[in-house]
Design a protein around this motif. Structure first.
Motif, PDB file in Angstrom:
ATOM      1  N   SER A 171       0.825  -1.203   0.000  1.00  6.63           N
ATOM      2  CA  SER A 171       0.000   0.000   0.000  1.00  6.63           C
ATOM      3  C   SER A 171       0.860   1.255   0.000  1.00  6.63           C
ATOM      4  CB  SER A 171      -0.921  -0.019   1.221  1.00  6.63           C
ATOM      5  OG  SER A 171      -1.660   1.164   1.290  1.00  6.63           O
ATOM      6  N   TYR A 172       1.902   1.263   0.813  1.00  4.84           N
ATOM      7  CA  TYR A 172       2.797   2.415   0.898  1.00  4.84           C
ATOM      8  C   TYR A 172       3.427   2.718  -0.461  1.00  4.84           C
ATOM      9  CZ  TYR A 172       7.029   5.082   1.860  1.00  4.84           C
ATOM     10  OH  TYR A 172       8.032   6.012   1.816  1.00  4.84           O
ATOM     11  N   ILE A 174       2.603   1.636  -3.495  1.00  4.80           N
ATOM     12  CA  ILE A 174       1.625   1.918  -4.557  1.00  4.80           C
ATOM     13  C   ILE A 174       1.105   3.347  -4.433  1.00  4.80           C
ATOM     14  CG2 ILE A 174      -0.685   1.335  -5.384  1.00  4.80           C
ATOM     15  CD1 ILE A 174       0.080  -1.637  -4.742  1.00  4.80           C
ATOM     16  N   ARG A 175       0.832   3.790  -3.228  1.00  7.25           N
ATOM     17  CA  ARG A 175       0.270   5.129  -3.021  1.00  7.25           C
ATOM     18  C   ARG A 175       1.297   6.243  -3.033  1.00  7.25           C
ATOM     19  NH1 ARG A 175      -3.968   3.316   1.566  1.00  7.25           N
ATOM     20  NH2 ARG A 175      -5.469   2.430   0.139  1.00  7.25           N
ATOM     21  N   LYS A 176       2.406   6.049  -2.344  1.00  5.24           N
ATOM     22  CA  LYS A 176       3.343   7.161  -2.132  1.00  5.24           C
ATOM     23  C   LYS A 176       4.449   7.244  -3.177  1.00  5.24           C
ATOM     24  CE  LYS A 176       1.302   8.482   1.604  1.00  5.24           C
ATOM     25  NZ  LYS A 176       0.498   9.674   1.623  1.00  5.24           N
ATOM     26  N   LYS A 179       2.722   6.020  -7.058  1.00  7.98           N
ATOM     27  CA  LYS A 179       1.597   6.938  -7.356  1.00  7.98           C
ATOM     28  C   LYS A 179       0.612   6.328  -8.361  1.00  7.98           C
ATOM     29  CE  LYS A 179       4.330  11.058  -6.397  1.00  7.98           C
ATOM     30  NZ  LYS A 179       4.635  11.112  -5.168  1.00  7.98           N
ATOM     31  N   ILE A 181      -2.328   4.803  -7.350  1.00  6.97           N
ATOM     32  CA  ILE A 181      -3.693   5.080  -6.883  1.00  6.97           C
ATOM     33  C   ILE A 181      -3.785   6.549  -6.527  1.00  6.97           C
ATOM     34  CG2 ILE A 181      -5.411   4.572  -5.122  1.00  6.97           C
ATOM     35  CD1 ILE A 181      -4.263   1.779  -4.976  1.00  6.97           C
TER      36      ILE A 181
END
Length: 181
Positions: A171-172, A174-176, A179, A181
């Motif tokens: 999650s970290y 992919i999101r941060k 980028k 999501i």
């Protein structure tokens, strides 16, 4: 795992952060930190780099491990094209002292991202954490070796954590960092 080289790489990694923080705080000791980093990096290259193998080595037996290469890349003992080459060489050679924890895979993914290899990082997330899901995980495990599902550093796979802090890694990134999501 012989910890000499991974520890030096982790220390370099921490010094990079300390220098950034000192810059923000306008700390008067920033030149000391930069000098320390420069000396430690120079020593890592001079004493731990083995040109013949194309890897950083650790300890008297000159062990080659995934952890040593990952931490030296994160600590910028090797950077740019050289860092990418080390990570590619690591995958080709696949030294026997490998990775079995989401902790180490996290930092391997971070090294891939740091060297501009975001697609490869995403593939590794899918491959490692995705295989846990394929194997029935509903949380991410503390220890996971896709080639040896019963592996445990504690003598029994029943003792390991089945909901570990490194669950946040996919999650970290992919999101941060990725980028997506």
């Amino acid at each position: 795992v012989n910890k000499q080289t991974p520890a030096q790489g982790a220390f370099l990694f921490c010094l990079i952060s300390a220098i950034k923080i000192a810059n923000i705080l306008e700390d008067s000791r920033i030149s000391e930190l930069k000098d320390l980093y420069g000396n430690m990096r120079k020593a890592a290259i001079e004493y731990l780099w083995d040109e013949k193998s194309g890897f950083f080595v650790s300890g008297d037996k000159r062990q080659i491990s995934w952890a040593s290469q990952v931490w030296m890349v994160l600590g910028c003992a090797a950077d740019g094209q050289k860092a990418q080459e080390i990570l590619a060489h690591l995958e080709q050679v696949n030294p026997p002292v490998g990775m079995v924890s989401p902790y180490m895979y996290h930092y391997y993914v971070e090294a891939l991202v740091q060297t501009g290899q975001k697609e490869k990082a995403l593939a590794k997330i899918r491959d490692f954490w995705g295989k846990m899901l394929d194997d029935g995980a509903d949380t991410f495990w503390e220890v996971y070796d896709p080639g040896n599902k019963d592996f445990s550093p504690y003598g029994s796979c029943l003792i390991t954590s089945y909901c570990h802090a490194w669950s946040c890694t996919p999650s970290y990134f992919i999101r941060k960092l990725l980028k997506i999501i």
